[in-house]
Motif scaffolding. Sequence first.
Motif, PDB file in Angstrom:
ATOM      1  N   UNK A  71       0.836  -1.205   0.000  1.00 16.41           N
ATOM      2  CA  UNK A  71       0.000   0.000   0.000  1.00 16.41           C
ATOM      3  C   UNK A  71       0.873   1.257   0.000  1.00 16.41           C
ATOM      4  N   UNK A  72       1.922   1.262   0.829  1.00 17.91           N
ATOM      5  CA  UNK A  72       2.796   2.441   0.902  1.00 17.91           C
ATOM      6  C   UNK A  72       3.516   2.682  -0.419  1.00 17.91           C
ATOM      7  N   UNK A  73       4.042   1.612  -1.015  1.00 15.49           N
ATOM      8  CA  UNK A  73       4.759   1.766  -2.295  1.00 15.49           C
ATOM      9  C   UNK A  73       3.803   2.202  -3.390  1.00 15.49           C
ATOM     10  N   UNK A  74       2.592   1.659  -3.381  1.00 12.25           N
ATOM     11  CA  UNK A  74       1.609   2.074  -4.392  1.00 12.25           C
ATOM     12  C   UNK A  74       1.300   3.568  -4.254  1.00 12.25           C
ATOM     13  N   UNK A  75       1.204   4.056  -3.021  1.00 11.73           N
ATOM     14  CA  UNK A  75       0.960   5.486  -2.783  1.00 11.73           C
ATOM     15  C   UNK A  75       2.116   6.320  -3.325  1.00 11.73           C
ATOM     16  N   UNK A  76       3.351   5.866  -3.052  1.00 13.48           N
ATOM     17  CA  UNK A  76       4.528   6.584  -3.553  1.00 13.48           C
ATOM     18  C   UNK A  76       4.567   6.549  -5.080  1.00 13.48           C
ATOM     19  N   UNK A  77       4.261   5.388  -5.661  1.00 10.78           N
ATOM     20  CA  UNK A  77       4.302   5.252  -7.116  1.00 10.78           C
ATOM     21  C   UNK A  77       3.285   6.168  -7.794  1.00 10.78           C
ATOM     22  N   UNK A  78       2.075   6.256  -7.222  1.00 11.37           N
ATOM     23  CA  UNK A  78       1.040   7.105  -7.811  1.00 11.37           C
ATOM     24  C   UNK A  78       1.451   8.570  -7.809  1.00 11.37           C
ATOM     25  N   UNK A  79       2.176   8.984  -6.796  1.00  7.90           N
ATOM     26  CA  UNK A  79       2.548  10.402  -6.671  1.00  7.90           C
ATOM     27  C   UNK A  79       3.872  10.744  -7.333  1.00  7.90           C
ATOM     28  N   UNK A  80       4.728   9.752  -7.500  1.00  5.50           N
ATOM     29  CA  UNK A  80       6.035  10.014  -8.105  1.00  5.50           C
ATOM     30  C   UNK A  80       6.086   9.671  -9.588  1.00  5.50           C
TER      31      UNK A  80
END
Length: 550
Positions: A16-25
């Motif tokens: 979940x955390x990596x997906x959040x970072x990926x969506x924003x970066x």
Amino acid sequence: METLLLLVLGAVAAIVAVRWIADRSGLPAAALLTLTGIAYAYLPGPNIELDPELVLTLVLPPLLYSAALDSSLMAIRRNLRTVVSLSVLLVTVTALAIGIGFELFVAGATLAAGIALGAAVAPPDPVAALAVGRKVGLPPRIITLIQGEGLLNDATALTILSVAIAAAQGDGFSTPAAVGQFLVVAAGGVAVGVFIAYAVRPLRRLRRDPLSSNAVSLATPFVAYLLAESVHVSGVLAVVVAGLIIGHHNPSWASGASRLQTDAVWRLVDFLLEGIVFLLIGQQLPAVISGLGEYTTDTILTASAITVGVVLLLRPLWLWLTEHLPQSLHTRLGGVDVAGDDDADPTTTGPTRLSGREIVVLSWAGTRGVISLAAIFTLPLTTDAGAPFPDRNLLLFCAFLAVLVTLVGQGLTFAPLVRALGLRADEADQARMRNEARTASVEAGLVRLDELQAEQHDDVDDDAIEAIRDQLQSRLERYRRRLDMLAGAEGGELPMSPQYEAALRVRRAVLTRQREELLHWRDIGRLPDEGLRRLERELDHEEGRLPARR
């Protein structure tokens, strides 16, 4: 048990955390998850070792089945020549090239062991490339080719791998026998897939219940895989064929409510399984490196260069060569232009070749993944004679390196490359096609309404028919206005008028206010929770019909 539960919860939190970072970066989640797995592998605490049988039996079937459901059987057939070229011929040539390279340049290596490594790293895993490709708006034809290749190449690779392992163990290698085995295994897998797909069809009444539909859908890939493996044919092909056929017929085999819920379940399954898979890849690095002590630096560098070099260089060379064959060799299958664009007229003559930009993008989409690692980890520790399997630890390292280089290196640079090449789908053309289909659908509904009114059923109220007619006419006018706007679109960009965007904002604001009022009724005791959930679903479906936020 508590340790396992903590590992699972930690994995979900990381996903979940990596997906959040990926969506924003804008960075690919697959590459970030792999790097996260590597970082975790070197932290103190329990680690998870890859169990190839577990991956091939429990992880691969649902991922392949979900991808097949999301693919287009007709689009793959239209592009069948290129799909077969990539998923069968290129996989075979890659395995042979690495095998020959190992035999010629790696001291003490055998052809069979090299082919086993080549078979493991030959099939690209399209998950990362498709995730990025959809986000940056790749054309439908390129998406179809990546999907089609990813669905079919695993069966080719795993069949070659089994033949190579048998040869490396001293059973000998016979080209005619290997080809015959491949044909039998492939044909049997296709047959089992077709059988499973049509065996599900009598269950369509059961599938109209959303919960039963979910149960049948989740069980289908495992049934197809286990049945095929039990008769010693390709379980991978069985799963893919079953998924393609069921996905093609799903509009008539399942109810709307079942499709909505089943699609949501499969999106969740994909999200979690793909995340766990990429974390698992990264965690294998310490185990892979630990077995290299018996090899010299020169041997490791030579083997690594051959593996990574063939993986990176052979794919673009193959694409360029096959797309520049003489025109007479670009055959047509079944009267359909199999190399043509998804939107091409099937009655036209002459295949549409891949452009230079498309070749570059397809070349860079060849990221390897967990299937390569699961395949190479199936190498036995010893041969039938009891001797250590030749160069097993070196093969594991080379496979992991190929996965790491492509998944992280190509994964991180795929989106910038696509943007730099300017290879994007024509959004206006796709929107035009969808609105033309919507218009035709509404017109068919109006014709049926006229037929019902003419039949003069006693239980049909004319006022009800007129109310439905007014709703359909309103939609028809809206779709036609949208088509007029799309007719003037330039550069393939999707036109969005200020009035249209303002209307969307107003509609979303109204839906928000409706939800707030329903919650207020629930909180003051005028509406039970069951009623709230039912009314919320109605608003959710209405909101789901609105275009996605830009």
